[in-house]
Design a protein around this motif. Structure first.
Motif, PDB file in Angstrom:
ATOM      1  N   LEU A 150       3.285  -8.652   3.892  1.00 45.94           N
ATOM      2  CA  LEU A 150       3.328  -8.656   2.425  1.00 45.94           C
ATOM      3  C   LEU A 150       4.256  -9.737   1.892  1.00 45.94           C
ATOM      4  O   LEU A 150       3.941 -10.409   0.907  1.00 45.94           O
ATOM      5  CB  LEU A 150       3.745  -7.285   1.895  1.00 45.94           C
ATOM      6  N   GLN A 151       5.395  -9.937   2.532  1.00 42.77           N
ATOM      7  CA  GLN A 151       6.315 -10.987   2.092  1.00 42.77           C
ATOM      8  C   GLN A 151       5.671 -12.360   2.222  1.00 42.77           C
ATOM      9  O   GLN A 151       5.773 -13.182   1.318  1.00 42.77           O
ATOM     10  CB  GLN A 151       7.617 -10.942   2.906  1.00 42.77           C
ATOM     11  N   THR A 191       5.987  -0.447   8.012  1.00 41.27           N
ATOM     12  CA  THR A 191       6.523  -0.951   9.270  1.00 41.27           C
ATOM     13  C   THR A 191       7.060  -2.350   9.029  1.00 41.27           C
ATOM     14  O   THR A 191       6.742  -2.989   8.025  1.00 41.27           O
ATOM     15  CB  THR A 191       5.423  -1.014  10.345  1.00 41.27           C
ATOM     16  N   SER A 192       7.844  -2.857   9.957  1.00 44.88           N
ATOM     17  CA  SER A 192       8.384  -4.209   9.799  1.00 44.88           C
ATOM     18  C   SER A 192       7.257  -5.238   9.800  1.00 44.88           C
ATOM     19  O   SER A 192       7.333  -6.244   9.106  1.00 44.88           O
ATOM     20  CB  SER A 192       9.396  -4.516  10.900  1.00 44.88           C
ATOM     21  N   PHE A 214       1.211 -17.641   1.052  1.00 49.11           N
ATOM     22  CA  PHE A 214       0.543 -17.969   2.315  1.00 49.11           C
ATOM     23  C   PHE A 214      -0.864 -18.472   2.032  1.00 49.11           C
ATOM     24  O   PHE A 214      -1.613 -17.867   1.266  1.00 49.11           O
ATOM     25  CB  PHE A 214       0.492 -16.717   3.201  1.00 49.11           C
ATOM     26  N   ASP A 215      -1.246 -19.610   2.634  1.00 45.61           N
ATOM     27  CA  ASP A 215      -2.529 -20.240   2.360  1.00 45.61           C
ATOM     28  C   ASP A 215      -3.636 -19.885   3.337  1.00 45.61           C
ATOM     29  O   ASP A 215      -4.801 -20.112   3.059  1.00 45.61           O
ATOM     30  CB  ASP A 215      -2.388 -21.778   2.378  1.00 45.61           C
ATOM     31  N   ARG A 219      -4.710 -10.125  -1.094  1.00 43.20           N
ATOM     32  CA  ARG A 219      -3.845  -8.939  -1.060  1.00 43.20           C
ATOM     33  C   ARG A 219      -4.704  -7.677  -0.889  1.00 43.20           C
ATOM     34  O   ARG A 219      -4.373  -6.779  -0.130  1.00 43.20           O
ATOM     35  CB  ARG A 219      -3.036  -8.884  -2.354  1.00 43.20           C
ATOM     36  N   PHE A 220      -5.831  -7.636  -1.612  1.00 41.19           N
ATOM     37  CA  PHE A 220      -6.773  -6.519  -1.523  1.00 41.19           C
ATOM     38  C   PHE A 220      -7.297  -6.366  -0.089  1.00 41.19           C
ATOM     39  O   PHE A 220      -7.304  -5.275   0.466  1.00 41.19           O
ATOM     40  CB  PHE A 220      -7.922  -6.755  -2.503  1.00 41.19           C
ATOM     41  N   ARG A 221      -7.711  -7.480   0.523  1.00 41.93           N
ATOM     42  CA  ARG A 221      -8.224  -7.420   1.895  1.00 41.93           C
ATOM     43  C   ARG A 221      -7.128  -6.995   2.864  1.00 41.93           C
ATOM     44  O   ARG A 221      -7.385  -6.264   3.830  1.00 41.93           O
ATOM     45  CB  ARG A 221      -8.824  -8.766   2.305  1.00 41.93           C
TER      46      ARG A 221
END
Length: 181
Positions: free
Chosen positions: A160-161, A153-154, A167-168, A45-47
């Motif tokens: 993010l979702q 943005t979309s 997500f792997d 998430r940070f990256r």
């Protein structure tokens, strides 16, 4: 209810021991080397957050401007995580530490520099700087929005979702997926 264990003050050297019953969250960023740190959801998430602000860092004209982008990223991580966001395992005492200011800013700055170096080294990635721009309507892109996704943005929403749903793959694969949709 989640109670914050984040220290009130983060100084340059301030590493604060977290309680023995501390449980890491998906927002925490682990400072360390190796696969476990790299693949932790908080580090991914940070990256991703760094990638979303890479162009802003790249186009900053002075060291002070770059520092503002780095500090904004650190602040966004800290605000999104009750423990303070940046953690390090003290192997001697076998406890988690909430990491202080200098070390977190160094980690964020290093992340930006590594991403730029990777793009420069690979001519095929030059267009990524254009793809990773924050939306123009977002005055403070690093701050956590009051309502989720209002200033994204979309593409950013999709990324993010996917990340939060477990997500792997790599950050590059995630960004590639978002561009293709």
């Amino acid at each position: 209810p989640v109670t914050s264990v984040r220290p009130v003050l983060f100084s340059a050297e301030n590493n604060v021991a977290l309680p023995a019953n501390f449980k890491m969250t998906k927002c925490d960023v682990i400072n360390g080397r190796g696969r476990k740190s790299y693949n932790h959801i908080g580090n991914r998430r940070f990256r991703l957050m760094a990638a979303m602000n890479l162009k802003r860092y790249y186009e900053a004209e002075s060291k002070a401007d770059k520092s503002l982008v780095v500090s904004g990223l650190v602040q966004a991580i800290r605000e999104s995580c009750p423990s303070g966001g940046f953690l390090k395992l003290d192997t001697k005492r076998n406890i988690w530490l909430s990491v202080g200011g200098r070390e977190t800013r160094e980690k964020a700055g290093h992340c930006f520099r590594d991403m730029i170096a990777a793009i420069r080294d690979d001519n095929r990635k030059k267009d990524q700087l254009d793809l990773l721009t924050a939306p123009k309507s977002c005055e403070h892109p690093l701050r956590k929005p009051k309502t989720p996704f209002t200033l994204m943005t979309s593409q950013q929403q999709l990324v993010l979702q996917r990340l939060e749903s477990g997500f792997d793959g790599s950050v590059q694969a995630l960004l590639r997926e978002a561009v293709e949709e």
